[in-house]
Each structure stands twice: as structure tokens, then as C-alpha cells.
Design a protein around this motif. Structure first.
Motif, PDB file in Angstrom:
ATOM      1  N   ASP A  80     -28.990-104.746  78.203  1.00  0.00           N
ATOM      2  CA  ASP A  80     -28.108-105.030  79.340  1.00  0.00           C
ATOM      3  C   ASP A  80     -28.493-106.326  80.022  1.00  0.00           C
ATOM      4  O   ASP A  80     -27.624-107.135  80.388  1.00  0.00           O
ATOM      5  N   ALA A  85     -20.295-103.673  84.843  1.00  0.00           N
ATOM      6  CA  ALA A  85     -19.748-102.764  83.828  1.00  0.00           C
ATOM      7  C   ALA A  85     -20.540-102.771  82.527  1.00  0.00           C
ATOM      8  O   ALA A  85     -20.359-101.873  81.695  1.00  0.00           O
ATOM      9  N   PRO A 104     -23.481-101.871  81.323  1.00  0.00           N
ATOM     10  CA  PRO A 104     -24.129-100.663  80.780  1.00  0.00           C
ATOM     11  C   PRO A 104     -23.146 -99.643  80.206  1.00  0.00           C
ATOM     12  O   PRO A 104     -23.523 -98.844  79.341  1.00  0.00           O
ATOM     13  N   ARG A 105     -21.912 -99.675  80.658  1.00  0.00           N
ATOM     14  CA  ARG A 105     -20.923 -98.688  80.210  1.00  0.00           C
ATOM     15  C   ARG A 105     -20.102 -99.168  79.018  1.00  0.00           C
ATOM     16  O   ARG A 105     -19.295 -98.400  78.476  1.00  0.00           O
ATOM     17  N   LEU A 106     -20.285-100.405  78.611  1.00  0.00           N
ATOM     18  CA  LEU A 106     -19.453-100.999  77.571  1.00  0.00           C
ATOM     19  C   LEU A 106     -20.218-101.161  76.259  1.00  0.00           C
ATOM     20  O   LEU A 106     -21.432-101.360  76.257  1.00  0.00           O
ATOM     21  N   THR A 107     -19.495-101.092  75.158  1.00  0.00           N
ATOM     22  CA  THR A 107     -20.078-101.420  73.861  1.00  0.00           C
ATOM     23  C   THR A 107     -20.205-102.933  73.752  1.00  0.00           C
ATOM     24  O   THR A 107     -19.629-103.685  74.556  1.00  0.00           O
TER      25      THR A 107
END
Length: 345
Positions: A121, A161, A163-166
Motif C-alpha cells: 500500500d 482507497a 488498501p481496498r483495491l486490487t
């Protein structure tokens, strides 16, 4: 050599207001290792507006570097960056600036950091900030389509965002951010750097007035030539175009004829956008058989494909001859620099 050098000196004396002559004189002196004498000539070329101002400032930095005068070299390099110098790779490897390589200012300026200490990240966030900095610094007019406030707010939103995304979804957000500038020559590439961007369907398509048609195909799928593509799975072509539209950097709508169609072929990108259920399978509906499954062996190598084309409309299938089984690049190498963000030169 002496005669040529003397001729340029004479030209500068005869026509002292011609910047290109001063630049040539400066380069001649530099090539002859007359670094001290090259400095005022590069400064005069800068004053007279010869070439890109940032390049003249950079050349002065190189002269001081060859003279092993660190602080003036650093100051002129900073000036070059303030003026929009854009060849970061060249500056990183320039032997004339070797005395600056250990300087923290130099390393921060060129994005040279210890990657081993960054998490996934943090690596992406560093790249995001670095990219945003370079857009602000190098673009001619980065805020003619979007305000600085909106741009900065978008950067903050993407950062939060991450950490929540590929990885592919992050790449997509980078594309959207760059596209907001409304410059068709400033975009996030990735076709040759990240393995995901090479995972493409083995056909080319083109949008005609009548619709989307397959114009070129790997020889194994020759039967698809001329087919009109009606749907990508459950989505109509207009729905697919609308989903990809925010990713496309453009000066005008013709950008779609190149980048839009190239992005439309990329399976992981289509998957990350929610247009297809699997990142390694492409199912479309055409106007002949009603349903046609086209699968790509993403773990292997396409053996010397021989593309078939329709008429003079040819496609770029060169990437199909490469392997999709390469190991992921190291952190950061597969992010901003690997994504190959190109700020207009």
C-alpha cells in the motif's frame, strides 16, 4: 576541430542575440571538456530562449558536475526541474551528475527510494504522490479541464482507497486521474511493463458506423474475421464504451480510435471494471453464431501467431508472441515507473 570551434566562437561574436548559436558553442565547449567556459554559453542560450529552458539549465548542472562542484550542480538541477525538466531516467543515470547520487535532495527529486522498506500500500501511495507531483510539474496546463482543488481531492480519495483495491483497480484509478487533465499525450500506459496489460484477446476491433467489428485475428481464430461484436457477456457495446471512457486521455474524440479499442482488448482491465466475470476469459456475442467463446492461454506462450486481417485494416498483435508467465516485477518497479506515465514532451 580547432577551426570548427573557432568558427562557432566567431558566429557568436557576430550574432550575439541568436540563442541557437550560443547553444552550439556551449555544446562544442562541453564536448572539448571546457566545462567552465561552456557554462556562460549555456546560460546565454537559456537567456535567449534557445530550445527548452529546462534543458539549458540541466546542461549547466552537468558542467558543474564535471567540475565536481556539488552545490552549484544541485542548484542548477533544481532550477531545471522547476522549469519542467522531464527526462528523469536520463538524470538518474547521467555520469556527469554522479557526485549528486548520494544527496538526499537528488534522490527525492528523482524518486530514488529504498523499496524494501515499503509495504504494498505504501508503495502504491508513494507512486501516486510521485505521479501527481510530476503532472503538476511537467504538464503545460494541467488544470485547464479540472481545477487543482478537484485534482488534489481525487489524489487524496485514491490514496485512501488503495488498501481496498486490487493492483489493476489502482492502475485504473491512475488512468482516470491522468485523463482528467484532458491531454491526449499524457496518459498511463502499461502494455509492456505489467503482465496484466499483456493479457489481451487475440483479435483487433474497430468501430465503424455500423458497429464494432473484428478486423484482425490470430490465425487460430480466423473464423471470427468480419464478425460484428454485439455484446461483451451481459453488456452492450455502448455500456462497455461508457465504462472505459473515463480512462481515456484525449484532446478530442478520435483518441477512442486508438486507446479506447486497445483498452477494450485487455481482459484483466475489463474484469476490474466489472464487465467480465473472469480475468482470463472473454465471451462475446456476435451477429453470426449468437455466442462465441474465445479463451486465451495466459500462462503460456502464443507460438508465432500469424495474424489474419480484413483488407488494409491491420492490428497490432505483436504482444501475443510474448510470454504471460513472467514473474511480477519488484515493488514500485511494477507501479508508476512500470506503468510508464508519459507526460507530454
Amino acid at each position: 576541430m580547432e577551426r570548427g570551434r573557432g568558427a562557432v566562437d566567431k558566429l557568436a561574436r557576430i550574432n550575439p542575440v541568436e540563442g541557437d548559436i550560443w547553444e552550439q558553442l556551449a555544446k562544442t565547449r562541453y564536448e572539448n571538456k571546457e566545462y567552465r567556459r561552456a557554462i556562460p554559453a549555456f546560460e546565454k542560450a537559456l537567456e535567449l530562449g534557445s530550445g527548452f529552458p529546462c534543458n539549458q539549465a540541466y546542461n549547466v548542472a552537468r558542467c558543474y558536475g564535471m567540475l565536481e562542484e556539488k552545490e552549484p550542480a544541485m542548484q542548477w538541477l533544481e532550477k531545471a526541474f522547476e522549469l519542467g525538466y522531464r527526462r528523469l531516467d536520463a538524470a538518474r543515470d547521467d555520469p556527469a551528475l554522479a557526485l549528486l547520487h548520494s544527496d538526499t535532495r537528488f534522490r527525492d527529486m528523482l524518486g530514488l527510494i529504498d523499496r524494501s522498506k515499503l509495504s504494498r500500500d505504501d508503495g502504491w501511495r508513494y507512486d501516486l504522490q510521485f505521479m501527481a507531483r510530476e503532472i503538476r510539474r511537467r504538464s503545460y496546463d494541467p488544470f485547464h479541464k479540472v481545477t487543482r482543488a478537484v485534482f488534489d481531492a481525487t489524489v487524496k480519495k485514491v490514496s485512501e482507497a488503495i488498501p481496498r483495491l486490487t493492483d489493476m483497480q489502482i492502475s485504473i484509478e491512475f488512468m482516470k486521474l491522468v485523463a482528467k487533465g484532458g491531454d491526449g499525450h499524457t496518459m498511463v500506459f502499461g502494455f509492456w511493463e505489467r503482465p496484466e496489460f499483456l493479457q489481451t484477446i487475440p483479435v483487433d476491433m474497430f468501430v465503424f458506423e455500423e458497429g464494432l467489428f473484428i478486423t484482425s485475428a490470430d490465425s487460430r481464430f480466423e473464423n471470427l474475421l468480419g464478425a460484428q461484436v454485439l455484446r461483451f457477456g451481459d453488456y452492450t457495446i455502448p455500456e462497455v464504451l461508457r465504462a472505459i471512457d473515463p480512462l481515456i486521455s484525449r484532446d478530442n474524440d478520435l483518441a477512442w480510435r486508438v486507446m479506447g479499442l486497445m483498452r477494450m482488448r485487455n481482459l484483466p482491465l475489463l474484469h476490474a471494471l466489472g464487465l467480465i466475470p473472469e480475468p482470463d476469459k472473454f465471451v462475446f456475442v456476435d451477429n453470426r453464431s449468437r455466442r462465441q467463446d474465445t479463451r486465451c492461454d495466459l500462462a503460456g506462450r502464443f507460438a508465432n501467431p500469424k495474424p489474419k486481417t480484413l483488407g488494409r485494416v491491420t492490428g497490432g498483435l505483436e504482444e501475443l508472441s510474448g510470454s504471460f508467465a513472467g514473474k511480477p516485477a519488484a515493488l514500485l518497479e511494477k507501479h508508476l515507473r512500470a506503468l510508464l506515465v508519459r507526460i507530454r514532451a
